[in-house]
Design an enzyme around this catalytic site. Structure first.
Site, PDB file in Angstrom:
ATOM      1  N   TYR A   1       0.814  -1.222   0.000  1.00  0.00           N
ATOM      2  CA  TYR A   1       0.000   0.000   0.000  1.00  0.00           C
ATOM      3  C   TYR A   1       0.849   1.274   0.000  1.00  0.00           C
ATOM      4  O   TYR A   1       0.637   2.164  -0.847  1.00  0.00           O
ATOM      5  CB  TYR A   1      -0.941   0.001   1.200  1.00  0.00           C
TER       6      TYR A   1
ATOM      7  N   LYS B   1       1.157   4.453  -2.986  1.00  0.00           N
ATOM      8  CA  LYS B   1       0.857   5.883  -2.884  1.00  0.00           C
ATOM      9  C   LYS B   1       2.100   6.724  -3.209  1.00  0.00           C
ATOM     10  O   LYS B   1       1.956   7.819  -3.758  1.00  0.00           O
ATOM     11  CB  LYS B   1       0.306   6.205  -1.497  1.00  0.00           C
TER      12      LYS B   1
HETATM   13  P1  NDP Z   1     -13.271   2.887   1.495  1.00  0.00           P
HETATM   14  O1  NDP Z   1     -12.767   1.487   1.549  1.00  0.00           O
HETATM   15  O2  NDP Z   1     -14.328   3.336   2.433  1.00  0.00           O
HETATM   16  O3  NDP Z   1     -13.762   3.231   0.008  1.00  0.00           O
HETATM   17  C1  NDP Z   1     -12.970   2.869  -1.098  1.00  0.00           C
HETATM   18  C2  NDP Z   1     -13.778   3.093  -2.352  1.00  0.00           C
HETATM   19  O4  NDP Z   1     -12.993   2.696  -3.488  1.00  0.00           O
HETATM   20  C3  NDP Z   1     -15.065   2.260  -2.387  1.00  0.00           C
HETATM   21  O5  NDP Z   1     -16.080   3.014  -3.003  1.00  0.00           O
HETATM   22  C4  NDP Z   1     -14.650   1.083  -3.255  1.00  0.00           C
HETATM   23  O6  NDP Z   1     -15.757   0.453  -3.895  1.00  0.00           O
HETATM   24  C5  NDP Z   1     -13.781   1.813  -4.255  1.00  0.00           C
HETATM   25  N1  NDP Z   1     -12.991   0.903  -5.076  1.00  0.00           N
HETATM   26  C6  NDP Z   1     -12.066  -0.003  -4.680  1.00  0.00           C
HETATM   27  N2  NDP Z   1     -11.599  -0.671  -5.742  1.00  0.00           N
HETATM   28  C7  NDP Z   1     -12.259  -0.193  -6.831  1.00  0.00           C
HETATM   29  C8  NDP Z   1     -12.247  -0.491  -8.210  1.00  0.00           C
HETATM   30  N3  NDP Z   1     -11.445  -1.456  -8.719  1.00  0.00           N
HETATM   31  N4  NDP Z   1     -13.021   0.212  -9.053  1.00  0.00           N
HETATM   32  C9  NDP Z   1     -13.832   1.185  -8.561  1.00  0.00           C
HETATM   33  N5  NDP Z   1     -13.928   1.502  -7.266  1.00  0.00           N
HETATM   34  C10 NDP Z   1     -13.149   0.813  -6.412  1.00  0.00           C
HETATM   35  O7  NDP Z   1     -11.946   3.788   1.653  1.00  0.00           O
HETATM   36  P2  NDP Z   1     -11.738   5.344   2.006  1.00  0.00           P
HETATM   37  O8  NDP Z   1     -12.930   6.127   1.675  1.00  0.00           O
HETATM   38  O9  NDP Z   1     -11.156   5.419   3.358  1.00  0.00           O
HETATM   39  O10 NDP Z   1     -10.524   5.676   0.994  1.00  0.00           O
HETATM   40  C11 NDP Z   1     -10.675   6.464  -0.160  1.00  0.00           C
HETATM   41  C12 NDP Z   1      -9.282   6.844  -0.651  1.00  0.00           C
HETATM   42  O11 NDP Z   1      -8.600   7.570   0.368  1.00  0.00           O
HETATM   43  C13 NDP Z   1      -8.399   5.638  -1.000  1.00  0.00           C
HETATM   44  O12 NDP Z   1      -7.649   5.927  -2.171  1.00  0.00           O
HETATM   45  C14 NDP Z   1      -7.472   5.517   0.208  1.00  0.00           C
HETATM   46  O13 NDP Z   1      -6.240   4.936  -0.129  1.00  0.00           O
HETATM   47  C15 NDP Z   1      -7.326   6.990   0.595  1.00  0.00           C
HETATM   48  N6  NDP Z   1      -6.918   7.192   1.982  1.00  0.00           N
HETATM   49  C16 NDP Z   1      -7.743   6.839   3.024  1.00  0.00           C
HETATM   50  C17 NDP Z   1      -7.323   7.056   4.331  1.00  0.00           C
HETATM   51  C18 NDP Z   1      -8.198   6.726   5.495  1.00  0.00           C
HETATM   52  O14 NDP Z   1      -7.758   6.963   6.649  1.00  0.00           O
HETATM   53  N7  NDP Z   1      -9.402   6.208   5.320  1.00  0.00           N
HETATM   54  C19 NDP Z   1      -6.006   7.670   4.629  1.00  0.00           C
HETATM   55  C20 NDP Z   1      -5.239   8.013   3.471  1.00  0.00           C
HETATM   56  C21 NDP Z   1      -5.697   7.789   2.201  1.00  0.00           C
HETATM   57  P3  NDP Z   1     -16.468  -0.870  -3.283  1.00  0.00           P
HETATM   58  O15 NDP Z   1     -17.463  -0.387  -2.267  1.00  0.00           O
HETATM   59  O16 NDP Z   1     -17.097  -1.489  -4.492  1.00  0.00           O
HETATM   60  O17 NDP Z   1     -15.384  -1.720  -2.673  1.00  0.00           O
END
Ligand code: NDP
Length: 238
Positions: free
Chosen positions: A161, A165
């Protein structure tokens, strides 16, 4: 030309992506809710519409060329152009059995994480750039993480991961260089530690707080920064 601006948020069915869609919708954007699961996507669209937001669903799996091409065609049909792209979809990848301990790293996990977090962003961005080129002030925001900062090295060791990033940050800088003489501003955002499925709802920040920096970068003025990495407090070191 229609003055309503359209924003595509990938992975917008939940978590930070949903909050970004909500936030952009609340300031007048028409929001394309990019999500791979039909039921989860339609539920998110309905929730946004119930709040008075102009939202439509776009089937989108960022790991599939066919899905991404079809999504770009759907946005062209519905909106004719794209003003904002938020590449938010991301995965952490499996960690069981030392899968992300660098000394026992599961290379299949690395491939899977890179496919979504890095190649997915490139795939989506390149498919949408022609539509972004039709906007007057196009913006691209890549959802990164301070775990990808080689300076900060935040959080636990996660050898699929965190490097995904770091590479996303590097790719962001490459796009900014390539697009330097255009009106497309490309930046990377860190949302902080946010309570979502991703963190087992352990994060200290709300999805709305996590979304704030992406919304700011999505609405930068024309003389705003290019190729930077920002969180709510300002510049994040690479
Ligand atoms: P969630 O797991 O809550 O949401 C992730 C989203 O990405 C979901 O809608 C998921 O869809 C979607 N997704 C995953 N794979 C695919 C794919 N192949 N095609 C389309 N959609 C996809 O995570 P967060 O909201 O926490 O994270 C959002 C972003 O923020 C990410 O990039 C994460 O790395 C980044 N981030 C988050 C942090 C945190 O503390 N939460 C910290 C730093 C960065 P589905 O529901 O279908 O799985």
């Amino acid at each position: 030309m229609n003055n309503t601006k359209t924003a595509l948020v990938t992975g917008a069915n939940k978590g930070i992506g949903f909050a970004i869609a909500q936030g952009l919708g609340a300031i007048g954007f028409r929001v394309a809710v990019g999500a791979r699961d039909d039921v989860r996507r339609e539920e998110a669209v309905e929730r946004l519409r119930a709040e008075g937001i102009d939202a439509f669903g776009v089937a989108l799996d960022v790991t599939s060329d066919d899905s991404v091409i079809a999504a770009a065609e759907a946005i062209e049909r519905t909106a004719g152009r794209l003003d904002v792209l938020v590449n938010n979809a991301g995965i952490g990848g499996r960690t069981d059995g030392g899968a992300q301990d660098p000394t026992t790293l599961d290379l299949d996990v690395v491939r899977t994480v890179l496919e979504t977090n890095v190649l997915g962003v490139v795939r989506v961005t390149n498919a949408l750039l022609p539509l972004l080129g039709r906007a007057s002030s196009p913006r691209i925001v890549n959802m990164s993480s301070n775990m990808g900062s080689l300076t900060l090295q935040t959080g636990p060791a996660m050898a699929a991961y965190a490097p995904s990033k770091s590479m996303l940050n590097s790719v962001t800088a490459q796009y900014a260089r390539r697009l330097a003489d255009t009106n497309v501003l490309v930046n990377a955002a860190c949302p902080g530690y946010v309570a979502t499925d991703f963190t087992g709802f352990n994060g200290s920040r709300t999805p709305e707080q996590g979304a704030a920096i992406a919304i700011r970068l999505a609405t930068l003025p024309d003389d705003g920064p290019r190729g930077g990495f920002f969180d709510e407090a300002g510049v994040v070191p690479w």
